[in-house]
Design an enzyme around this catalytic site. Structure first.
Site, PDB file in Angstrom:
ATOM      1  N   CYS A   2       0.861  -1.179   0.000  1.00  0.00           N
ATOM      2  CA  CYS A   2       0.000   0.000   0.000  1.00  0.00           C
ATOM      3  C   CYS A   2       0.896   1.228   0.000  1.00  0.00           C
ATOM      4  O   CYS A   2       1.480   1.570   1.033  1.00  0.00           O
ATOM      5  CB  CYS A   2      -0.929  -0.008   1.213  1.00  0.00           C
ATOM      6  SG  CYS A   2      -2.053   1.411   1.254  1.00  0.00           S
ATOM      7  N   HIS A  15      -1.443  -5.893 -10.300  1.00  0.00           N
ATOM      8  CA  HIS A  15      -2.124  -4.771 -10.943  1.00  0.00           C
ATOM      9  C   HIS A  15      -2.391  -5.086 -12.409  1.00  0.00           C
ATOM     10  O   HIS A  15      -1.530  -5.648 -13.106  1.00  0.00           O
ATOM     11  CB  HIS A  15      -1.276  -3.504 -10.871  1.00  0.00           C
ATOM     12  CG  HIS A  15      -1.198  -2.924  -9.503  1.00  0.00           C
ATOM     13  ND1 HIS A  15      -2.104  -2.004  -9.026  1.00  0.00           N
ATOM     14  CD2 HIS A  15      -0.327  -3.166  -8.481  1.00  0.00           C
ATOM     15  CE1 HIS A  15      -1.796  -1.684  -7.776  1.00  0.00           C
ATOM     16  NE2 HIS A  15      -0.725  -2.375  -7.423  1.00  0.00           N
ATOM     17  N   GLU A  69      -9.765  -1.187  -6.353  1.00  0.00           N
ATOM     18  CA  GLU A  69      -8.836  -1.994  -5.562  1.00  0.00           C
ATOM     19  C   GLU A  69      -9.464  -3.286  -5.050  1.00  0.00           C
ATOM     20  O   GLU A  69     -10.675  -3.347  -4.803  1.00  0.00           O
ATOM     21  CB  GLU A  69      -8.323  -1.183  -4.371  1.00  0.00           C
ATOM     22  CG  GLU A  69      -7.471   0.015  -4.758  1.00  0.00           C
ATOM     23  CD  GLU A  69      -6.691   0.556  -3.577  1.00  0.00           C
ATOM     24  OE1 GLU A  69      -6.031  -0.252  -2.890  1.00  0.00           O
ATOM     25  OE2 GLU A  69      -6.742   1.770  -3.344  1.00  0.00           O
ATOM     26  N   CYS A 102      -4.526   5.417  -5.176  1.00  0.00           N
ATOM     27  CA  CYS A 102      -3.846   4.135  -4.971  1.00  0.00           C
ATOM     28  C   CYS A 102      -2.377   4.335  -5.345  1.00  0.00           C
ATOM     29  O   CYS A 102      -2.058   4.528  -6.513  1.00  0.00           O
ATOM     30  CB  CYS A 102      -4.483   3.045  -5.829  1.00  0.00           C
ATOM     31  SG  CYS A 102      -3.668   1.432  -5.677  1.00  0.00           S
ATOM     32  N   GLY A 111      -0.943   1.504  -7.352  1.00  0.00           N
ATOM     33  CA  GLY A 111      -1.583   1.577  -8.668  1.00  0.00           C
ATOM     34  C   GLY A 111      -0.986   2.664  -9.533  1.00  0.00           C
ATOM     35  O   GLY A 111      -0.843   2.504 -10.752  1.00  0.00           O
TER      36      GLY A 111
END
Length: 276
Positions: free
Chosen positions: A73, A161, A210, A219, A222
């Site tokens: 994260c 991802h 997510e 994100c 991301g």
């Protein structure tokens, strides 16, 4: 249990200090805390825990809003760094290291005072994502969704991802396509799904659906995934730095000579409280 509510570009967290060795909440408890009506409310819950070695000041783990475990994260990493500095556990200006389930993350401050996190090098090999059905790395992979073919990029930043490049993120079917890709058999561990609109070689817009949280305002991993994949296609220049505009704010991503992606952005305290 005392908690801090924080956010990074609108991606919000409940942060728990477990450096004394206490066990983290169960998945059901995490989901209850994350509930925006009956709990505190957050996209993810972060636990700050003892460092695994002398070179790090602390480690952290991540639970999604549904109680599932996350491997990385990026916005949370910046919030953990800010929390540790406020707690006196990390230096305010000097560099330090934190660790996550994805590995070791050096942290520094930029001229604006933002925390800058080393998110590691992207991994594109399908088995590393993981992505089933493809033996070799490709810039994009065709996947069948509801009778149509979607062409997606795939990469791991410590979590999986997928990325679709779109003409305009405002009109993208983020929830529909995102949920469908998360359930696709090509992604055995599900996937975070990004929708990117390239504005210039140094700027793009991004929305992310997510795992375990749905669409979030930002994100961090991301954003790194989008820059890494679009750089491979020649659409952006990661080495020169790329600003990623998300619904909750902007992140700046730059790739170094070792292919590591460094992410800079805000980390804010919202309020403090206690969970009975």
């Amino acid at each position: 249990m005392h908690f801090s509510k924080m956010h990074g570009a609108g991606n919000d967290f409940v942060v728990l200090d477990l450096r004394d060795g206490r066990a983290p909440p169960t998945p059901a408890e995490c989901a209850r805390i994350a509930d925006r009506h009956f709990g505190v409310g957050c996209d993810q819950l972060l636990t700050i825990e003892p460092a695994p070695g002398a070179d790090a000041v602390a480690s952290y783990r991540i639970w999604n809003a549904d109680g599932s475990v996350a491997g990385q994260c990026g916005n949370g990493a910046r919030c953990v760094a800010a929390w540790l500095v406020r707690a006196g556990a990390a230096p305010a200006q000097d560099a330090f290291v934190i660790t996550s389930p994805a590995g070791r993350h050096p942290v520094r401050r930029n001229a604006r005072g933002d925390f800058v996190i080393d998110m590691g090098a992207p991994r594109f090999f399908p088995a590393d994502v993981p992505l089933r059905g493809f033996a070799q790395t490709q810039d994009a992979y065709p996947l069948q969704i509801a009778g149509r073919t979607l062409v997606v990029g795939a990469v791991s930043l410590g979590n999986p991802h997928a990325l679709l490049e779109v003409e305009a993120v405002d009109g993208a079917d983020v929830a529909g396509i995102g949920a469908a890709l998360q359930q696709h058999p090509a992604f055995p561990q599900s996937v975070n799904v990004g929708f990117a609109q390239v504005l210039a070689p140094d700027r793009l817009r991004l929305r992310v659906y997510e795992r375990g949280a749905g669409e979030t305002l930002a994100c961090g991993s991301g954003a790194c995934a989008a820059v890494a994949l679009l750089d491979r296609r020649g659409r952006v220049r990661a080495a020169a730095g790329v600003t990623v505009a998300l619904p909750g704010g902007e992140l700046h991503i730059q790739q170094d000579a070792d292919d590591h992606l460094w992410m800079a952005g805000p980390a804010a305290f919202v309020f403090e409280g206690d969970i009975p």
